[in-house]
Every structure is written in structure tokens, then in C-alpha cells.
Design an enzyme around this catalytic site. Structure first.
Site: not given
Length: 260
Positions: A70-72, A177-179, A40, A8
Site C-alpha cells: 500500500c503506497n499510503t 496505487c496498489t489497487h 489516504g 486497508s
């Protein structure tokens, strides 16, 4: 060869930058979704539809490999996406680095979004890969959103709150979280000295390259980076350029390293 990366927002930057560093000739297609972000809190069905539609656009544009950094997206849509695309298009997902952290440390905290922290998926990872370890799940409210906005005050507040909720005796923090690797220096500064950070971006990039090599096709390209914003041609947002990874992908730095 074109690799499509779907997230996203800016969570795709760390993995994308590792791909750029490890295989600079690859063409990268960065598919962000500012209109639908954040993913999320969305219903699972919505996320699945969004990811599948985005992947279809990527493949139609020539992507031969799809990555979900992205984990989500990985938790919610990875299985659906693999079934949707079939075996001709490899799909690489993201798993928080709980296993390598637990291999080296006894007391671990997993920093993640509220949705991931509450997920059965993360609970299973902890059960499977960290048995006998003390693992604290820390919900980092608002951190990913603040990173996407480039909100430095919001980032600092979210990190400070998560650090305050983290037990003082932890030995390692998993960036779930990849951020979060984009602000790893700020996270490290908020934690006690000696805490080791773990993230999955490089491992996901290397797995992507293994899948590319297994295809047995020419993997060369022009090294182009193309950006899609909710289906529209675009460019990296200004908030991405605040990070070395974003500047590397935008061609604004010459060094072939993201360890800056």
C-alpha cells in the site's frame, strides 16, 4: 512461514497473488481494514497507529515478515513500523514503479490517489528517478474506493476521468496505487494504443522472498490464506472475488499464474 500483508482494502491482492504464484507453500495472512478504509485521507498519526497495531496483531499470530502493499501505508508508516518491530521482523514497503518506467520511456504519467499525487514523497521519486523526463501526475479520484466496493460503474467513471486528464502523447503509465493493477485491462483500454503500464506488485513480492531467504529459516508452510477484517476473523470480500487475484487466493482457480 507466515507473511503478513497489511492494507486497508484490496490493494494487497496483486502482491499477495504474486507471492502465491512464486512461493505457493507460504502461509499468507491478509490484514484488511474495512472499518478504517480508506486510509489516504486520514491524518498521518492515525495511519501510523493503525498500521503499527495491525502489525502487532500479525506478529502475535506468527507472522515472521510484514509487507505493506500500500503506497499510503508505506509513505506514512514504513519508517515507524521498522523502528517499532526492530530487525528481527523484516518489513517490505511499496514504491511506485517510476524508476523502471523512466528507464525505458521519456513521457510518463503517474496515476495515483489524490493524497499520493499531492505528496512530497511522490515528487521526490519523480525528481530522483525521472530527471529529464516529462512526468504528469494524475489524481484518480475515487478509483481505489470503487475497486474496494466492486462498483463497476464507479471504476469506469474514475478511469475515464483519469484518462481524459492524461496527456495524449504519454508512452507509459505508472500505476501508483496498489489497487489499480486489479483493473489494468480497463485502464489499458482507456489509453491510446501502445501505452505501457508499470506496477510494483511483482517487484514487491520478489523483494519479500529475498528477505525471507535472508532470514535463513525454513520457509515452508501449508499454503494457507487467512483473512483479518479490522481485527476480526473473516474471509475475502465478494468484491475481491471479481478479480483473478482474489479468486486465486481464495483457491477458486487451479492455475498457478496471475497473468489471466
Amino acid at each position: 512461514m507466515i507473511v503478513g500483508l497489511i492494507d486497508s482494502g484490496l490493494g494487497m491482492l496483486p502482491t499477495s497473488a504474486h507471492l502465491r504464484t512464486l512461493r505457493p507453500e507460504l502461509d499468507l495472512f491478509l490484514l484488511m481494514d474495512p472499518d478504517g478504509a480508506p486510509w489516504g485521507p486520514k491524518a498521518d498519526e492515525w495511519v501510523v497507529d493503525r498500521v503499527l497495531g495491525t502489525a502487532d496483531r500479525a506478529v502475535a499470530s506468527g507472522a515472521e515478515v510484514i509487507v505493506l502493499p500500500c503506497n499510503t501505508a508505506s509513505v506514512t508508516a514504513l519508517t515507524h513500523l521498522r523502528a517499532h518491530l526492530g530487525t528481527a521482523v523484516p518489513v517490505v514497503g511499496t514504491v511506485p514503479a517510476i524508476k523502471p518506467a523512466a528507464a525505458e520511456h521519456d513521457r510518463i504519467a503517474v496515476w495515483a490517489t489524490a493524497a499520493t499525487t499531492a505528496s512530497a514523497y511522490q515528487a521526490r521519486l519523480i525528481e530522483d528517478f525521472a530527471p529529464g523526463r516529462t512526468v504528469s501526475a494524475i489524481a484518480c479520484h475515487g478509483l481505489a474506493d470503487a475497486i474496494d466496493r466492486g462498483d463497476r460503474d464507479g471504476i469506469s467513471r474514475a478511469i475515464d476521468a483519469a484518462a481524459a486528464a492524461t496527456p495524449s502523447d504519454v508512452e507509459a503509465v505508472v500505476l501508483g496505487c496498489t489497487h489499480y493493477p486489479l483493473v489494468a485491462a480497463e485502464i489499458a483500454a482507456a489509453l491510446p494504443d501502445g501505452v505501457t503500464l508499470f506496477d510494483s506488485a511483482e517487484a514487491v513480492a520478489r523483494q519479500t522472498l529475498r528477505r525471507i531467504d535472508q532470514l535463513g529459516r525454513p520457509a515452508s508452510g501449508s499454503g494457507a490464506v487467512t483473512v483479518s477484517l479490522s481485527g476480526r476473523d473473516g474471509s475475502l470480500p465478494a468484491s475481491a472475488l471479481a478479480h483473478h487475484e482474489g479468486r486465486l487466493l481464495a483457491g477458486l482457480v487451479l492455475e498457478q499464474s496471475i497473468d489471466q
